[in-house]
Design an enzyme around this catalytic site. Structure first.
Site, short mmCIF file in Angstrom:
data_model
loop_
_atom_site.label_atom_id
_atom_site.label_comp_id
_atom_site.label_asym_id
_atom_site.label_seq_id
_atom_site.Cartn_x
_atom_site.Cartn_y
_atom_site.Cartn_z
NE ARG A 35 -4.26 -1.69 1.67
CZ ARG A 35 -5.19 -2.12 2.51
NH1 ARG A 35 -5.08 -1.90 3.80
NH2 ARG A 35 -6.25 -2.75 2.05
CE LYS A 198 -22.76 -18.22 4.18
NZ LYS A 198 -23.12 -17.53 5.42
N GLY A 354 -13.14 -8.38 -2.01
CA GLY A 354 -13.13 -9.37 -0.93
C GLY A 354 -11.81 -10.11 -0.84
N GLY A 377 -13.54 -4.05 -0.08
CA GLY A 377 -14.93 -3.59 0.02
C GLY A 377 -15.27 -2.56 -1.05
P1 AMP Z 1 -15.69 -14.85 -0.76
O1 AMP Z 1 -15.08 -14.00 0.34
O2 AMP Z 1 -17.16 -14.78 -0.84
O3 AMP Z 1 -15.00 -14.59 -2.08
O4 AMP Z 1 -15.41 -16.35 -0.36
C1 AMP Z 1 -14.15 -16.89 -0.25
C2 AMP Z 1 -14.23 -18.17 0.50
O5 AMP Z 1 -15.03 -19.11 -0.18
C3 AMP Z 1 -12.88 -18.82 0.65
O6 AMP Z 1 -12.51 -18.77 2.00
C4 AMP Z 1 -13.11 -20.26 0.18
O7 AMP Z 1 -12.54 -21.21 1.03
C5 AMP Z 1 -14.62 -20.40 0.21
N1 AMP Z 1 -15.09 -21.45 -0.69
C6 AMP Z 1 -14.83 -21.59 -1.99
N2 AMP Z 1 -15.39 -22.74 -2.46
C7 AMP Z 1 -16.02 -23.33 -1.45
C8 AMP Z 1 -16.76 -24.54 -1.30
N3 AMP Z 1 -16.96 -25.35 -2.33
N4 AMP Z 1 -17.24 -24.84 -0.08
C9 AMP Z 1 -17.04 -24.02 0.95
N5 AMP Z 1 -16.35 -22.87 0.89
C10 AMP Z 1 -15.84 -22.51 -0.30
#
Ligand code: AMP
Length: 396
Positions: A35, A198, A354, A377
């Site tokens: 940064r 999610k 993220g 964010g």
């Molecule tokens: P995000 O912050 O929404 O981009 O989510 C990232 C997280 O999603 C990471 O920590 C991954 O370990 C998790 N992730 C990716 N694929 C899966 C999966 N099939 N089951 C559970 N967690 C997952």
């Protein structure tokens, strides 16, 4: 869009909002300097023009109280070393001490103010506090993308006091251009790769980008909500049962807008959420009870590869598997390699939002894609189609 290149800073003082919210170890050493390095071109431009720079930033979350552990004094030497100029540090960001140091500041010098968030007025966006800050510059420069989604005193409100003399620094201008390239002016086909845990946390992004992309690759934990919604057996995979209708609605909207959606066809399933779990590759629609999909399978990766390699503009947000565990990182690494290959074939690739940056850095892809966003964010909100207050304040 006014940038720092529209100004000549000779004999002028620039008040620059930087993002020096860097990680420190137990002995207050900076463990990741990216940064600080990212702000260097903007600071050098001011100095090389014959001006001086007043740098303001937050560090951590001191919640409106002075906390020595979060003082910017800890990073002052590192900033001096990286910029190549001995920085003058003052242990406050408003008040008499700063006024005096500001009055003595000469061309070619840098003044680093202490943590803005020692004052609760910073995060509440207090106008009087912003006015006090505004006394420390002839021109206001915002170069902090990481906080551009916050209407804080130093990121947004302070701009009111520089109606004519406000602009973007190089870093923030680069972020804005990279987002524009994907969301507005990108060469077709445009592909978004969305992964992560999610659907619920990505829904606004998906809805916004359906109008911008030709292909939507969905991977990671989000997959299973889409698969179950279409009648597949997802076993014990992560799945948001209250989002099944929403998933179907997204697929319907995508079809109406002629967006090709690519979901995994096979997955690496495990009998526990554990790096050492037993695994098997199964069809995404037939995951046995007691098993959960944790990474993309080989047929899926072939399919993703074909789409990515024909793309001219790529947005990548979120891993396609549980990349933190070595056993389930292969899919994310493979996707990184395809994006690298497409970028070499002159596609524009933007990674951000993220946790995506962590995955990209962990596997060394940061130099192989066109642009890695510095704001988690702020990037997510940009992809959701929101106008960031810190950006609007400069444009307005
Ligand atoms: P995000 O912050 O929404 O981009 O989510 C990232 C997280 O999603 C990471 O920590 C991954 O370990 C998790 N992730 C990716 N694929 C899966 C999966 N099939 N089951 C559970 N967690 C997952």
């Amino acid at each position: 869009m006014k940038t720092i290149d529209d100004y000549i800073f000779e004999d002028k003082k620039a008040l620059i909002r930087v993002d020096f919210n860097v990680p420190l170890d137990g002995e207050f050493n900076v463990t990741d300097t990216s940064r600080i390095e990212a702000a260097k071109p903007t600071i050098l431009k001011v100095l090389e023009d014959g001006g001086s720079a007043v740098l303001m930033s937050h560090l951590g979350r001191p919640k409106g109280q002075r906390n020595e552990d979060m003082s910017l004094k800890h990073i002052s030497e590192k900033v001096s070393e990286i910029i190549g100029v001995q920085v003058k540090f003052v242990d406050d960001c408003v008040g008499e001490k700063v006024e005096q140091a500001y009055g003595n500041l000469q061309s070619g010098e840098i003044l680093l103010l202490d943590n803005l968030r020692f004052y609760s007025e910073e995060t509440s966006g207090d106008k009087d506090f912003a006015e006090k800050l505004s006394k420390f510059g002839d021109v206001y420069v915002n170069d902090a993308f990481g906080t551009a989604h916050r209407a804080h005193a130093s990121t947004t409100i302070v701009a009111q006091f520089f109606p004519e003399n406000k602009c973007f620094g190089y870093l923030l201008a680069k972020e804005i251009k990279a987002i524009e390239k994907v969301m507005q002016t990108g060469e077709k086909p445009v592909t978004a790769i969305l992964g992560g845990a999610k659907v619920s946390s990505k829904i606004t992004i998906i809805e916004n980008i359906l109008d911008k992309v030709d292909h939507l690759i969905i991977g990671g934990g989000m997959t299973y909500t889409f698969v179950k919604a279409q009648g597949g057996q997802v076993g014990d995979s992560i799945c948001e049962d209250d989002k099944l209708d929403l998933a179907l609605d997204i697929l319907k909207k995508a079809a109406e807008k002629n967006v090709m959606v690519h979901l995994p066809v096979d997955v690496v399933a495990a009998d526990a959420f554990d790096n050492g779990a037993n695994t098997q590759t199964v069809s995404v629609n037939e995951i046995p009870e007691g098993w959960q999909g944790l990474d993309a399978g080989p047929k899926t990766l072939e399919k993703f590869k074909e789409v990515i390699l024909q793309s001219k503009t790529i947005l990548w947000n979120g891993p396609v598997g549980v990349f933190e565990m070595e056993s389930f990182a292969k899919g994310t690494i493979a996707v990184g390699n395809y994006v690298d290959e497409a970028t070499q074939k002159r596609a524009f690739s933007l990674v951000g939002g993220g946790d995506s940056v962590a995955a990209v850095k962990q596997f060394g892809f940061q130099d192989k894609v066109s642009y890695v966003s510095t704001g988690g964010g702020a990037m997510l909100e940009s992809l959701e189609g929101k106008t960031l207050p810190g950006i609007a304040a400069i444009l307005g």
